[in-house]
Write an enzyme that holds these catalytic residues in place. Structure first.
Site, mmCIF file in Angstrom:
data_model
loop_
_atom_site.group_PDB
_atom_site.id
_atom_site.type_symbol
_atom_site.label_atom_id
_atom_site.label_comp_id
_atom_site.label_asym_id
_atom_site.label_seq_id
_atom_site.Cartn_x
_atom_site.Cartn_y
_atom_site.Cartn_z
ATOM 1 N N HIS A 15 39.355 70.750 62.391
ATOM 2 C CA HIS A 15 38.597 70.177 61.272
ATOM 3 C C HIS A 15 37.150 69.952 61.710
ATOM 4 C CE1 HIS A 15 42.385 69.429 59.241
ATOM 5 N NE2 HIS A 15 41.744 68.949 58.199
ATOM 6 N N SER A 75 41.374 67.208 53.180
ATOM 7 C CA SER A 75 40.859 66.634 54.417
ATOM 8 C C SER A 75 39.509 67.203 54.848
ATOM 9 C CB SER A 75 41.878 66.821 55.542
ATOM 10 O OG SER A 75 42.235 68.178 55.679
#
Length: 288
Positions: free
Chosen positions: A264, A38
């Site tokens: 993230h 990811s």
């Protein structure tokens, strides 16, 4: 906080099936394949082009490809582990290495975080914070018996990364291979920012920072041993971790304010990662 943790889990888990995205920018002889998890696919960063892998058209591989006018085959996928490089991922996502062949000129790889269960570790840390918000409940949980379970997991992941690099070289013997490390997620000075959006105990920030550095160090060693170039994305992102305010933060909190998965990189973080990769590539020649 519960919703944020559920979102974090969803960002690291694929759903459904979709083909890998291929982007061509102008005429070129450069065949670029992007592999990874990811942190390469950039879940929830606009614009999402693959609902299965939560892949963005503005992730670092896409930005590098656009800069280099390269033909990009991007098979990076949220939730990927090293096992998903050589075997199909859940929901029918093909093995990522299937995209690499003798025509490939450049390969980038970001992998390892899911092998050590980093999203699960963060979820556990968040749950433990209430027991000792000023202390180190997470570090005690994972290393209180004398053995550090995260360090052990990183050590076990090293040979798996080495195997992936061998597979890349076997399929694309003339390709330039680049292992891209993880950006700075936590304050580099170890000073925490415990809050509703960052539900980690104050004493655990330094430990989590050290575990990430340990993971990156392992990736750097495996890159050197495996005939690849390591790209450090940690240093360029120091000072822009999840504790920084909106606008200065390139890594989102557990409850993102800018489109991105929890903990993230946002779009700016992906741009900085792309710049780090760009700086590691030769200006004219693509071959080792």
């Amino acid at each position: 906080m519960g919703a944020a943790l559920l979102s974090a889990g969803a960002a690291l888990a694929p759903a459904g099936t979709a083909a890998a995205s291929t982007v061509t920018a102008g005429r070129t002889t450069v065949d670029y394949v992007a592999l990874g998890d990811s942190y390469a696919s950039a879940p929830l960063v606009p614009t999402q082009v693959d609902a299965t892998c939560l892949r963005s058209s503005r992730n670092y591989p896409s930005l590098v490809a656009q800069s280099r006018s390269a033909t990009l085959t991007d098979v990076s996928c949220s939730g990927a582990t090293t096992a998903d490089l050589t075997a199909p991922q859940a929901d029918g996502v093909p093995a990522q290495l299937d995209a690499v062949d003798r025509r490939t000129d450049l390969v980038t790889l970001t992998i390892g975080g899911n092998d050590i269960g980093f999203s699960t570790v963060l979820g556990t840390c968040a749950q433990l914070t209430a027991t000792d918000p000023a202390g180190t409940p997470c570090r005690t949980h994972f290393s209180g018996t004398g053995a550090d379970r995260i360090s052990d997991a990183i050590a076990r992941t090293g040979p798996k990364v080495a195997q992936v690099l061998r597979g890349v070289h076997q399929r694309a013997p003339h390709a330039r291979v680049v292992v891209v490390g993880y950006p700075d997620l936590f304050p580099d000075d170890g000073v925490g920012c415990t809050s509703k959006t960052v539900p980690l105990a104050m004493g655990d920030f330094a430990w989590l920072r050290d575990k990430e550095k340990e993971l990156n160090a392992m990736l750097a060693r495996q890159a050197v041993k495996g005939g690849a170039r390591y790209v450090n994305t940690y240093t360029p992102t120091v000072g822009h971790d999840l504790c920084e305010p909106t606008g200065e933060r390139w890594i989102e909190t557990f409850a993102p304010e800018t489109p991105a998965a929890p903990v993230h990189p946002n779009a700016t973080g992906e741009r900085v990662m792309a710049s780090a990769v760009e700086a590691a590539l030769p200006r004219h020649s693509w071959h080792l």
